[in-house]
Scaffold this motif. Structure first.
Motif, PDB file in Angstrom:
ATOM      1  N   ILE A 185     -13.661 -33.370  20.421  1.00 36.67           N
ATOM      2  CA  ILE A 185     -12.373 -33.006  19.690  1.00 36.67           C
ATOM      3  C   ILE A 185     -11.680 -33.069  19.014  1.00 36.67           C
ATOM      4  CG2 ILE A 185     -10.556 -32.481  21.350  1.00 36.67           C
ATOM      5  CD1 ILE A 185     -12.029 -32.434  23.236  1.00 36.67           C
ATOM      6  N   LYS A 186     -11.409 -34.983  19.014  1.00 36.15           N
ATOM      7  CA  LYS A 186     -10.860 -35.896  18.216  1.00 36.15           C
ATOM      8  C   LYS A 186     -10.924 -35.800  16.666  1.00 36.15           C
ATOM      9  CE  LYS A 186     -10.148 -39.099  22.161  1.00 36.15           C
ATOM     10  NZ  LYS A 186     -10.978 -41.087  21.980  1.00 36.15           N
ATOM     11  N   MET A 187     -12.078 -35.156  16.906  1.00 39.39           N
ATOM     12  CA  MET A 187     -12.892 -35.413  14.886  1.00 39.39           C
ATOM     13  C   MET A 187     -12.677 -34.148  14.546  1.00 39.39           C
ATOM     14  SD  MET A 187     -14.042 -37.392  12.183  1.00 39.39           S
ATOM     15  CE  MET A 187     -14.038 -36.850  11.300  1.00 39.39           C
ATOM     16  N   VAL A 188     -12.248 -33.301  15.501  1.00 42.61           N
ATOM     17  CA  VAL A 188     -12.233 -32.004  14.432  1.00 42.61           C
ATOM     18  C   VAL A 188     -11.074 -31.817  13.969  1.00 42.61           C
ATOM     19  CG1 VAL A 188     -12.329 -30.125  16.917  1.00 42.61           C
ATOM     20  CG2 VAL A 188     -13.242 -29.187  14.772  1.00 42.61           C
ATOM     21  N   THR A 189     -10.291 -32.144  15.441  1.00 37.98           N
ATOM     22  CA  THR A 189      -8.300 -31.621  15.128  1.00 37.98           C
ATOM     23  C   THR A 189      -7.976 -33.150  14.141  1.00 37.98           C
ATOM     24  OG1 THR A 189      -8.582 -31.355  17.480  1.00 37.98           O
ATOM     25  CG2 THR A 189      -6.859 -32.619  16.729  1.00 37.98           C
ATOM     26  N   HIS A 190      -8.655 -33.609  13.737  1.00 39.84           N
ATOM     27  CA  HIS A 190      -8.295 -34.227  12.818  1.00 39.84           C
ATOM     28  C   HIS A 190      -8.681 -34.023  10.786  1.00 39.84           C
ATOM     29  CE1 HIS A 190      -7.359 -39.007  10.865  1.00 39.84           C
ATOM     30  NE2 HIS A 190      -9.069 -38.629   9.749  1.00 39.84           N
ATOM     31  N   LEU A 191      -9.814 -33.372  11.818  1.00 36.73           N
ATOM     32  CA  LEU A 191     -10.386 -32.657   9.797  1.00 36.73           C
ATOM     33  C   LEU A 191      -9.143 -31.717   9.638  1.00 36.73           C
ATOM     34  CD1 LEU A 191     -13.740 -32.681   9.677  1.00 36.73           C
ATOM     35  CD2 LEU A 191     -12.775 -33.565   8.855  1.00 36.73           C
ATOM     36  N   GLU A 192      -8.494 -30.406  11.089  1.00 37.24           N
ATOM     37  CA  GLU A 192      -7.633 -29.567  10.928  1.00 37.24           C
ATOM     38  C   GLU A 192      -6.308 -29.922  10.657  1.00 37.24           C
ATOM     39  OE1 GLU A 192      -7.372 -25.372  11.087  1.00 37.24           O
ATOM     40  OE2 GLU A 192      -9.011 -26.697  11.044  1.00 37.24           O
ATOM     41  N   LYS A 193      -6.092 -31.333  10.436  1.00 41.39           N
ATOM     42  CA  LYS A 193      -4.567 -31.236  10.296  1.00 41.39           C
ATOM     43  C   LYS A 193      -4.931 -31.613   9.033  1.00 41.39           C
ATOM     44  CE  LYS A 193      -2.804 -33.339  14.535  1.00 41.39           C
ATOM     45  NZ  LYS A 193      -2.865 -34.140  15.118  1.00 41.39           N
ATOM     46  N   ILE A 194      -5.749 -32.656   8.186  1.00 38.94           N
ATOM     47  CA  ILE A 194      -6.334 -33.029   7.218  1.00 38.94           C
ATOM     48  C   ILE A 194      -5.858 -31.749   6.282  1.00 38.94           C
ATOM     49  CG2 ILE A 194      -7.407 -33.968   5.849  1.00 38.94           C
ATOM     50  CD1 ILE A 194      -7.586 -36.199   7.873  1.00 38.94           C
ATOM     51  N   ARG A 195      -6.886 -30.593   7.009  1.00 35.28           N
ATOM     52  CA  ARG A 195      -7.044 -29.504   5.397  1.00 35.28           C
ATOM     53  C   ARG A 195      -5.960 -28.447   5.970  1.00 35.28           C
ATOM     54  NH1 ARG A 195     -11.530 -24.282   7.784  1.00 35.28           N
ATOM     55  NH2 ARG A 195      -9.686 -24.980   9.259  1.00 35.28           N
ATOM     56  N   ILE A 196      -4.936 -28.636   6.665  1.00 39.58           N
ATOM     57  CA  ILE A 196      -3.811 -27.699   6.509  1.00 39.58           C
ATOM     58  C   ILE A 196      -2.708 -28.202   5.943  1.00 39.58           C
ATOM     59  CG2 ILE A 196      -4.297 -26.199   8.707  1.00 39.58           C
ATOM     60  CD1 ILE A 196      -2.588 -27.977  10.061  1.00 39.58           C
ATOM     61  N   GLY A 197      -2.453 -29.996   5.229  1.00 38.92           N
ATOM     62  CA  GLY A 197      -2.068 -30.295   5.034  1.00 38.92           C
ATOM     63  C   GLY A 197      -2.357 -30.808   3.631  1.00 38.92           C
ATOM     64  N   PRO A 198      -1.488 -30.237   2.867  1.00 34.81           N
ATOM     65  CA  PRO A 198      -2.469 -30.642   0.600  1.00 34.81           C
ATOM     66  C   PRO A 198      -1.664 -32.116   0.611  1.00 34.81           C
ATOM     67  CG  PRO A 198      -0.968 -28.209   1.115  1.00 34.81           C
ATOM     68  CD  PRO A 198      -0.988 -29.065   2.479  1.00 34.81           C
ATOM     69  N   ASP A 199      -0.384 -32.273   1.305  1.00 35.24           N
ATOM     70  CA  ASP A 199      -0.703 -33.743   0.989  1.00 35.24           C
ATOM     71  C   ASP A 199      -1.370 -34.745   1.285  1.00 35.24           C
ATOM     72  OD1 ASP A 199       1.945 -33.214  -0.360  1.00 35.24           O
ATOM     73  OD2 ASP A 199       3.221 -33.619   0.921  1.00 35.24           O
ATOM     74  N   LEU A 200      -1.306 -35.166   2.540  1.00 39.20           N
ATOM     75  CA  LEU A 200      -2.765 -35.397   4.027  1.00 39.20           C
ATOM     76  C   LEU A 200      -3.807 -35.711   3.048  1.00 39.20           C
ATOM     77  CD1 LEU A 200      -2.443 -37.175   6.265  1.00 39.20           C
ATOM     78  CD2 LEU A 200      -3.022 -35.451   7.063  1.00 39.20           C
ATOM     79  N   LEU A 201      -4.028 -34.216   2.314  1.00 42.58           N
ATOM     80  CA  LEU A 201      -5.630 -34.331   1.555  1.00 42.58           C
ATOM     81  C   LEU A 201      -5.332 -34.712   0.810  1.00 42.58           C
ATOM     82  CD1 LEU A 201      -8.438 -32.513   1.991  1.00 42.58           C
ATOM     83  CD2 LEU A 201      -6.836 -30.329   1.240  1.00 42.58           C
ATOM     84  N   ARG A 202      -4.842 -34.423  -0.151  1.00 41.48           N
ATOM     85  CA  ARG A 202      -4.763 -35.533  -1.533  1.00 41.48           C
ATOM     86  C   ARG A 202      -4.478 -36.657  -1.054  1.00 41.48           C
ATOM     87  NH1 ARG A 202      -0.500 -33.813  -3.153  1.00 41.48           N
ATOM     88  NH2 ARG A 202       0.853 -35.449  -2.667  1.00 41.48           N
ATOM     89  N   LEU A 203      -3.963 -37.000  -0.107  1.00 34.93           N
ATOM     90  CA  LEU A 203      -4.026 -38.889   0.565  1.00 34.93           C
ATOM     91  C   LEU A 203      -5.045 -39.164   0.829  1.00 34.93           C
ATOM     92  CD1 LEU A 203      -0.393 -39.127   1.123  1.00 34.93           C
ATOM     93  CD2 LEU A 203      -1.013 -40.071  -1.502  1.00 34.93           C
ATOM     94  N   THR A 204      -6.064 -38.885   1.562  1.00 33.49           N
ATOM     95  CA  THR A 204      -7.502 -39.307   2.041  1.00 33.49           C
ATOM     96  C   THR A 204      -8.018 -39.176   1.608  1.00 33.49           C
ATOM     97  OG1 THR A 204      -6.233 -38.239   4.194  1.00 33.49           O
ATOM     98  CG2 THR A 204      -8.116 -38.865   4.496  1.00 33.49           C
ATOM     99  N   SER A 205      -9.435 -40.121   1.291  1.00 29.42           N
ATOM    100  CA  SER A 205     -10.157 -40.170   0.856  1.00 29.42           C
ATOM    101  C   SER A 205     -11.148 -39.899   1.184  1.00 29.42           C
ATOM    102  CB  SER A 205     -10.475 -41.314  -0.324  1.00 29.42           C
ATOM    103  OG  SER A 205     -11.006 -42.265   1.255  1.00 29.42           O
ATOM    104  N   LYS A 206     -12.609 -39.552   0.691  1.00 30.83           N
ATOM    105  CA  LYS A 206     -14.007 -38.846   1.554  1.00 30.83           C
ATOM    106  C   LYS A 206     -14.740 -40.362   2.734  1.00 30.83           C
ATOM    107  CE  LYS A 206     -18.392 -37.599   1.080  1.00 30.83           C
ATOM    108  NZ  LYS A 206     -19.420 -36.656  -0.554  1.00 30.83           N
ATOM    109  N   LYS A 207     -14.209 -40.953   1.624  1.00 29.22           N
ATOM    110  CA  LYS A 207     -14.265 -42.523   2.489  1.00 29.22           C
ATOM    111  C   LYS A 207     -14.029 -42.843   3.782  1.00 29.22           C
ATOM    112  CE  LYS A 207     -15.869 -47.706   1.904  1.00 29.22           C
ATOM    113  NZ  LYS A 207     -14.877 -47.949   3.377  1.00 29.22           N
ATOM    114  N   GLU A 208     -12.811 -42.390   3.873  1.00 29.18           N
ATOM    115  CA  GLU A 208     -12.237 -42.768   4.929  1.00 29.18           C
ATOM    116  C   GLU A 208     -12.306 -41.619   5.762  1.00 29.18           C
ATOM    117  OE1 GLU A 208      -6.916 -43.676   3.718  1.00 29.18           O
ATOM    118  OE2 GLU A 208      -8.234 -42.382   3.158  1.00 29.18           O
ATOM    119  N   LEU A 209     -12.685 -40.917   5.787  1.00 29.05           N
ATOM    120  CA  LEU A 209     -13.018 -39.401   6.431  1.00 29.05           C
ATOM    121  C   LEU A 209     -14.171 -39.620   6.773  1.00 29.05           C
ATOM    122  CD1 LEU A 209     -11.898 -36.251   4.682  1.00 29.05           C
ATOM    123  CD2 LEU A 209     -11.177 -37.389   6.772  1.00 29.05           C
ATOM    124  N   LEU A 210     -15.033 -40.861   5.941  1.00 24.03           N
ATOM    125  CA  LEU A 210     -16.726 -40.704   6.909  1.00 24.03           C
ATOM    126  C   LEU A 210     -16.788 -42.139   7.571  1.00 24.03           C
ATOM    127  CD1 LEU A 210     -18.707 -40.920   3.564  1.00 24.03           C
ATOM    128  CD2 LEU A 210     -19.039 -39.177   5.202  1.00 24.03           C
TER     129      LEU A 210
END
Length: 496
Positions: free
Chosen positions: A446-471
């Motif tokens: 639940i925590k991980m899918v919520t985290h991904l969803e917030k990043i996916r719907i926020g263009p600025d947050l998506l741009r500032l988050t690296s793939k390494k941070e997600l992994l």
């Protein structure tokens, strides 16, 4: 509503056994009796016993027509009790047919009562394999080997052997001829070993069930008790040793323990009965499931190999039934390997072997997984109902998580967040329903899918988050279901 115990028994049997019950009752009771008529009616209702077809007034009218009675409800209850008595006789006869050792023990008890020591000794000797005879020279005649009655190492078979050994001391002839304390001491030692074997098996199975049910086992051993047990186990008793190591692997899981236990099982497998092979194979499969939750990819291949072996030789079936967890694992493994068509074939092949009480629920949930892998996300969402009371705890967890995955795939933010909140509350509220491992692994989901969803719907947050941070975020969770799916979603958000 008619709620006699006979209805509860008929609810729990499959169609094949229902026909066997009908034949038994027909043999034991006249077709003109009320209890036989009641059985015929209940068979017509099977498997849908509900308030409508079990209406008391309707049943009274069916059985007694317009006959006037002082207390028709009590008369109906009496008929139900008579049918219940016939079903009890059937169940006892069936149990004895399924358990030849119990028949043997009852026979041995009769020998003991009559003082037939030599016949009692012969029953005990049958538990030891006969010495191999050298082949006769120049013998052209082929003699078919008689089937062995005791075809492998089995806890309950050995339990009966130890009971027979104990019974021998108390037989009338033994008391006449062998009155020394040493004989009784040996007898008690044998019975203690039998008790220890049965207790280890039960403790092991309870520990495995704990991972699904969340309920603490009623049988547990302290570290000191385990050390004492290990010292008591004879070196020539592989069954006891295997159950000891299986239990140890369940309470102290490690990859080294898994590899070692798999090696021991391979060495002793030919000597084990199919029942015990299935128990130990299930223990290994359960370990692979939780290793996969920890992200250890090598266990996908291990799990596939173990499942294939268990289905080929049918050792994963107990009493000709397959558990919902095992069938779910079989289907999931093939879906993960992108063999969805094969997964559907396996579901259709083995779904009839599910226990009646779980069958419909398990088939619905496993079909949900197939819908998800076929990208029929709307069908996968519709499979879970918040108003439904799930019998099998793992099926509820899988249905809820599949619903959330499908909402993510359909980009339905509102439904996804709503379902995540409801799922988190259920995990927290029903702590006695779900195991600690499942609470952690699905809570992290639940925590991980919520985290991904917030990043996916926020263009600025998506741009500032690296793939390494997600992994790195993904690796924070030691226990996590659907880890491969998360890796795919991260790659879609942040492709190379």
């Amino acid at each position: 509503m008619f709620s006699n115990a006979c209805v509860q028994i008929l609810q729990r049997v499959d169609e094949a056994e229902l026909q066997t019950i009908f034949a038994f009752v027909k043999k034991m009771a006249s077709s003109r009796t009320q209890e036989f008529k009641l059985l015929r009616y209940l068979m017509d209702c099977y498997p849908n016993f509900n308030e409508e077809n079990l209406d008391t007034e309707a049943l009274i009218k069916l059985l007694f027509k317009n006959k006037k009675m002082a207390n028709p409800t009590k008369s109906l209850s009496n008929v139900g009790n008579k049918l219940n008595g016939l079903l009890h006789d059937y169940l006892l006869e069936h149990a004895l047919d399924q358990n030849p050792q119990e028949k043997e023990f009852l026979l041995a008890s009769a020998y003991s009562r009559l003082g037939l020591q030599n016949l009692l000794d012969k029953r005990i000797e049958k538990y030891f394999p006969p010495a191999e005879k050298p082949p006769k020279k120049n013998s052209k005649k082929k003699v078919e080997a008689e089937p062995e009655e005791n075809n492998g190492l089995n806890i309950w078979s050995h339990w009966h052997y130890h009971r027979l050994f104990h019974l021998r001391y108390y037989s009338r002839e033994t008391l006449k001829t062998d009155r020394d304390e040493e004989s009784l001491t040996k007898s008690m030692q044998q019975l203690e070993l039998a008790y220890l074997a049965a207790k280890l098996r039960m403790a092991h199975e309870m520990e495995i069930v704990k991972r699904v049910s969340g309920k603490e086992p009623s049988i547990q051993f302290s570290l000191e008790e385990l050390q004492d047990i290990k010292a008591k186990i004879p070196t020539d008793n592989p069954l006891l040793q295997l159950y000891y190591h299986a239990y140890e692997m369940a309470i102290n899981p490690s990859d080294e323990g898994f590899d070692q236990f798999k090696k021991w099982l391979k060495e002793n497998n030919p000597r084990l009965s199919k029942d015990e092979q299935g128990n130990f194979l299930t223990a290994l499969i359960n370990y692979t499931s939780f290793a996969i939750m920890r992200g250890e990819d090598r266990f996908y291949a291990e799990a596939a190999e173990l499942h294939q072996l268990g289905l080929e030789n049918r050792t994963l079936l107990q009493d000709n039934k397959i558990t919902p967890e095992i069938l779910l694992n079989v289907v999931n493994l093939h879906c993960e390997a992108k063999k969805v068509v094969k997964a559907e074939e396996l579901l259709n092949q083995w779904k009839h072997f599910l226990p009646e009480g779980f069958k419909k629920e398990a088939i619905d949930v496993i079909n949900t997984r197939i819908h998800f892998y076929n990208q029929n996300f709307t069908l996968a969402i519709d499979a879970y109902s918040p108003n439904r009371r799930y019998v099998h705890h793992l099926m509820e967890l899988i249905a809820r998580s599949t619903q959330i995955q499908s909402c993510y795939e359909l980009d339905d933010y509102e439904e996804l967040i709503k379902n995540c909140l409801a799922f988190a509350k259920a995990l927290d509220r029903k702590q006695d329903r779900f195991s600690e491992q499942h609470q952690v692994s699905f809570g992290n989901f639940i925590k991980m899918v919520t985290h991904l969803e917030k990043i996916r719907i926020g263009p600025d947050l998506l741009r500032l988050t690296s793939k390494k941070e997600l992994l790195d975020k993904l690796e924070e969770y030691e226990l996590l279901v659907c880890k491969n799916w998360f890796l795919t979603k991260i790659n879609e958000l942040k492709p190379l």
